[in-house]
Design an enzyme around this catalytic site. Sequence first.
Site, PDB file in Angstrom:
ATOM      1  N   ARG A 126       0.820  -1.216   0.000  1.00 15.72           N
ATOM      2  CA  ARG A 126       0.000   0.000   0.000  1.00 15.72           C
ATOM      3  C   ARG A 126       0.850   1.260   0.000  1.00 15.72           C
ATOM      4  NH1 ARG A 126      -4.783  -0.867   4.280  1.00 15.72           N
ATOM      5  NH2 ARG A 126      -5.747   0.642   2.887  1.00 15.72           N
TER       6      ARG A 126
ATOM      7  N   ASP B  30       7.293 -10.915   0.840  1.00 13.47           N
ATOM      8  CA  ASP B  30       8.318 -11.783   0.225  1.00 13.47           C
ATOM      9  C   ASP B  30       7.727 -13.159  -0.067  1.00 13.47           C
ATOM     10  OD1 ASP B  30      10.116  -9.734   0.688  1.00 13.47           O
ATOM     11  OD2 ASP B  30      11.043 -10.683   2.437  1.00 13.47           O
TER      12      ASP B  30
HETATM   13  N1  LIG Z   1      -2.656  -7.874   8.945  1.00 15.10           N
HETATM   14  C1  LIG Z   1      -2.845  -8.790   7.996  1.00 15.10           C
HETATM   15  N2  LIG Z   1      -3.926  -9.602   8.049  1.00 15.10           N
HETATM   16  C2  LIG Z   1      -4.121 -10.525   7.095  1.00 15.10           C
HETATM   17  N3  LIG Z   1      -3.318 -10.714   6.044  1.00 15.10           N
HETATM   18  C3  LIG Z   1      -2.235  -9.936   5.930  1.00 15.10           C
HETATM   19  C4  LIG Z   1      -1.934  -8.928   6.903  1.00 15.10           C
HETATM   20  N4  LIG Z   1      -0.808  -8.313   6.524  1.00 15.10           N
HETATM   21  C5  LIG Z   1      -0.404  -8.901   5.384  1.00 15.10           C
HETATM   22  N5  LIG Z   1      -1.256  -9.878   5.016  1.00 15.10           N
HETATM   23  C6  LIG Z   1      -1.141 -10.736   3.803  1.00 15.10           C
HETATM   24  O1  LIG Z   1       0.178 -10.610   3.300  1.00 15.10           O
HETATM   25  C7  LIG Z   1       0.173  -9.979   2.007  1.00 15.10           C
HETATM   26  C8  LIG Z   1       1.415  -9.089   1.875  1.00 15.10           C
HETATM   27  O2  LIG Z   1       1.464  -8.156   2.938  1.00 15.10           O
HETATM   28  P1  LIG Z   1       1.659  -6.577   2.702  1.00 15.10           P
HETATM   29  O3  LIG Z   1       1.774  -5.963   4.042  1.00 15.10           O
HETATM   30  O4  LIG Z   1       0.599  -6.083   1.812  1.00 15.10           O
HETATM   31  O5  LIG Z   1       3.030  -6.524   1.878  1.00 15.10           O
HETATM   32  P2  LIG Z   1       4.539  -6.267   2.353  1.00 15.10           P
HETATM   33  O6  LIG Z   1       4.896  -7.381   3.298  1.00 15.10           O
HETATM   34  O7  LIG Z   1       5.310  -6.337   1.073  1.00 15.10           O
HETATM   35  O8  LIG Z   1       4.581  -4.919   2.996  1.00 15.10           O
HETATM   36  C9  LIG Z   1      -1.170  -9.253   1.940  1.00 15.10           C
HETATM   37  O9  LIG Z   1      -1.603  -9.044   0.614  1.00 15.10           O
HETATM   38  C10 LIG Z   1      -2.072 -10.234   2.696  1.00 15.10           C
HETATM   39  O10 LIG Z   1      -2.413 -11.325   1.869  1.00 15.10           O
HETATM   40  O1  LIG Z   2      13.388  -1.910   4.178  1.00 17.52           O
HETATM   41  P1  LIG Z   2      14.103  -2.116   5.486  1.00 17.52           P
HETATM   42  O2  LIG Z   2      13.184  -1.915   6.664  1.00 17.52           O
HETATM   43  O3  LIG Z   2      15.365  -1.332   5.617  1.00 17.52           O
HETATM   44  O4  LIG Z   2      14.569  -3.633   5.495  1.00 17.52           O
HETATM   45  C1  LIG Z   2      13.729  -4.719   5.288  1.00 17.52           C
HETATM   46  C2  LIG Z   2      13.191  -5.245   6.611  1.00 17.52           C
HETATM   47  O5  LIG Z   2      12.248  -4.317   7.095  1.00 17.52           O
HETATM   48  C3  LIG Z   2      12.487  -6.609   6.462  1.00 17.52           C
HETATM   49  O6  LIG Z   2      11.549  -6.554   5.421  1.00 17.52           O
HETATM   50  C4  LIG Z   2      10.763  -7.711   5.322  1.00 17.52           C
HETATM   51  O7  LIG Z   2       9.901  -7.592   4.236  1.00 17.52           O
HETATM   52  P2  LIG Z   2       8.579  -6.640   4.266  1.00 17.52           P
HETATM   53  O8  LIG Z   2       9.061  -5.236   4.237  1.00 17.52           O
HETATM   54  O9  LIG Z   2       7.761  -7.007   5.448  1.00 17.52           O
HETATM   55  O10 LIG Z   2       7.869  -7.008   2.978  1.00 17.52           O
HETATM   56  C5  LIG Z   2      11.650  -8.949   5.090  1.00 17.52           C
HETATM   57  O11 LIG Z   2      12.251  -8.897   3.805  1.00 17.52           O
HETATM   58  C6  LIG Z   2      12.714  -9.037   6.130  1.00 17.52           C
HETATM   59  O12 LIG Z   2      13.580 -10.100   5.807  1.00 17.52           O
HETATM   60  C7  LIG Z   2      13.494  -7.727   6.220  1.00 17.52           C
HETATM   61  O13 LIG Z   2      14.423  -7.782   7.260  1.00 17.52           O
END
Ligand SMILES: Nc1ncnc2c1ncn2[C@@H]1O[C@H](COP(=O)(O)OP(=O)(O)O)[C@@H](O)[C@H]1O
Ligand SMILES: O=P(O)(O)OC[C@@H](O)[C@H]1O[C@@H](OP(=O)(O)O)[C@@H](O)[C@@H](O)[C@@H]1O
Length: 479
Positions: free
Chosen positions: A199, A267
Site C-alpha cells: 500500500r 516476500d
Molecule cells: N494484517 C494482515 N492480516 C491478514 N493478512 C495480511 C496482513 N498483513 C499482510 N497480510 C497478507 O500478506 C500480504 C502481503 O502483505 P503486505 O503488508 O501487503 O506486503 P509487504 O509485506 O510487502 O509490505 C497481503 O496481501 C495479505 O495477503
Molecule cells: O526496508 P528495510 O526496513 O530497511 O529492510 C527490510 C526489513 O524491514 C524486512 O523486510 C521484510 O519484508 P517486508 O518489508 O515485510 O515485505 C523482510 O524482507 C525481512 O527479511 C526484512 O528484514
Amino acid sequence: MVPEGAPGPIVVIGDVMVDRYITGSVSRISPEAPVPVLVHGDERIVPGGAANVAANAAALGARVTLVGLVGRDREADLLNAALAAHPGIVLDLLVRDPGRPTITKTRVMSGRQQIVRIDAETVAPPGPQMLEALIGAVAEAVRGARVVVLSDYAKGVLSDNVIAAAIAAAQAAGVPVVVDPKRRTFEAYRGASLVTPNRSELAAATGLPDTTDAEAARAAEAASAQFGGDVLVTRAEKGMTLWRRGGRVLHVPAKAREVFDVSGAGDTALAALAVALSAGQPLEACVHLANAAAAVAVGKLGTAVVTRAELLAALEEAGTPGIPPGALLETDEAARVFAEWRAAGARVVFTNGCFDLMHPGHVALLEAAAREGDRLVVALNTDASVKRLKGEGRPVQDEAARARVMGALRCVDLVVLFDEDTPLRLIETLKPDVLVKGADYREDQVVGADVVKAYGGRVALVPLVAGRSTSALVAKAKG
Ligand SMILES: Nc1ncnc2c1ncn2[C@@H]1O[C@H](COP(=O)(O)OP(=O)(O)O)[C@@H](O)[C@H]1O
Ligand SMILES: O=P(O)(O)OC[C@@H](O)[C@H]1O[C@@H](OP(=O)(O)O)[C@@H](O)[C@@H](O)[C@@H]1O
C-alpha cells in the site's frame, strides 16, 4: 490452483539481507538507565529481503538462483549457511563486495515482543567493478530461467543498469519479470510483466489512495501506466488487488486466521506467485496462491518460509479446489468454484452453445465474452441436447471432445454441460454476473436474461464475425 506442472527455475535478483533474532526474557529495568535488561536466551539467523524470497521459492519446490551483493564478512558466511538449509538455492552468483557490510537486521526480542531493531547496512550503489560483476551475474542467471524476480529494498543492488540488464535478458529469453518495487516511480521497470507494490509503495508512486477496492484498482491502473505492465497491490489485511492491462480486475480478500508478524509476508507472496507462474499457472490463479501463502506467513513469528506442504494444507482447509483452468465440471462443483470466485470479488461471465466445430467466429465471441468480466464459464449442450436442436448427424464431435477443445482456450475458465434445450436451470443455479450471447439475438430473446437481471446481473450481446458457422462447415465438408 495448486501448480499442476513442476515449478521451473527462478532467478531472484535484489537486496539480500541477514535477519538476526536475539531472543530472551525481560523481567527488570536496568539500574544504570531506564531500559529493559534482556537475559540472553537464543540467537538465530534467517535469510532476509531478497534472500527470504529465494528461501520461500525454494521451500515451494523451485530451483532458485540468487543474485545480489554481500560483504566479505562473517554475516555473509552465516547467510550462506542459513540458505544452505534450503535445498535448491544456487549461491554461486552472489557477489562478494569487500567494500560493504552484508546488510543485517538484528531484532532483539523479549518473547514475541520486539524491543529494538539494529540495522547494519550501506545503501550506496556499488562501484564500477562490483556493478560489472553484478550485471555479469544477472546475464548468466537469467539464462535458462522460467521467471525473473526483482526484489527491490532500495539498498543499491537494483540500480537502473541492473534493472535494465535483467529486463533485457528476460525479454530476450521470453520469460516474465516480476518486481517487488521500492522506487517512487515505476518507470525504470518498463518491460516487466508485473509489479507488486504494497500500500505505501503504491501511494508513494501514484499519490492515490487505496482504501476501497475501486480506489485500489484506480491507483493500480495509474501505476501500470508508469511502466506498461500488470499491477498486483498487496493490501495487508485487505488482501490483494490485481489490475491487468485491458482493465480486468481481481480483488482477493486476506485469508489469515491468525496474525503474529506481518514482516516478510510480501516476500512469501512474491515467491509463491513466481513459483506458480513458473509452473505455467494463469496469473489470477498465481495471485490466489500468493494470497494463501501470505496468510500462512503472517501466522508465523519473524521472517519465515512457507513450505509446499503448509500451503497445500492451508488451501485444503480453506476448501480451495485444485481445479485446472478450462476444466469440465459437474454443476454442483462449478457452483462451489463460482462461490470462491465471488468471495474473491471476481465477476463471472456465462455463455452457452453447441460449439460443435470450433471456428474463428466462436473464438472471437468467447474472447469478447471474457472481456465482460473476470472469469468465463461456457455451458455446452450435451450430445442429446444438440441432436434435439439440430437434428440427426449432429453434433459432429461428442461432448467430451467439444469440452476438451473449449477448455483449452486461454479465455475459458470452466466448462459445464447442460442436457435441456436451454441453459435456464444452470443459470438459475450458478447465478452468473454477466450473461453473454452473440448479437444475432435480441436481449428479450436471450434465455435467462430476465433471471440474471432480476438479481442485479446484466446481459451483453457481442458482435458476431460474419460468414462463419458450424453448419456451413458441415455443408462444405459434405461437398
Ligand atoms: N494484517 C494482515 N492480516 C491478514 N493478512 C495480511 C496482513 N498483513 C499482510 N497480510 C497478507 O500478506 C500480504 C502481503 O502483505 P503486505 O503488508 O501487503 O506486503 P509487504 O509485506 O510487502 O509490505 C497481503 O496481501 C495479505 O495477503
Ligand atoms: O526496508 P528495510 O526496513 O530497511 O529492510 C527490510 C526489513 O524491514 C524486512 O523486510 C521484510 O519484508 P517486508 O518489508 O515485510 O515485505 C523482510 O524482507 C525481512 O527479511 C526484512 O528484514
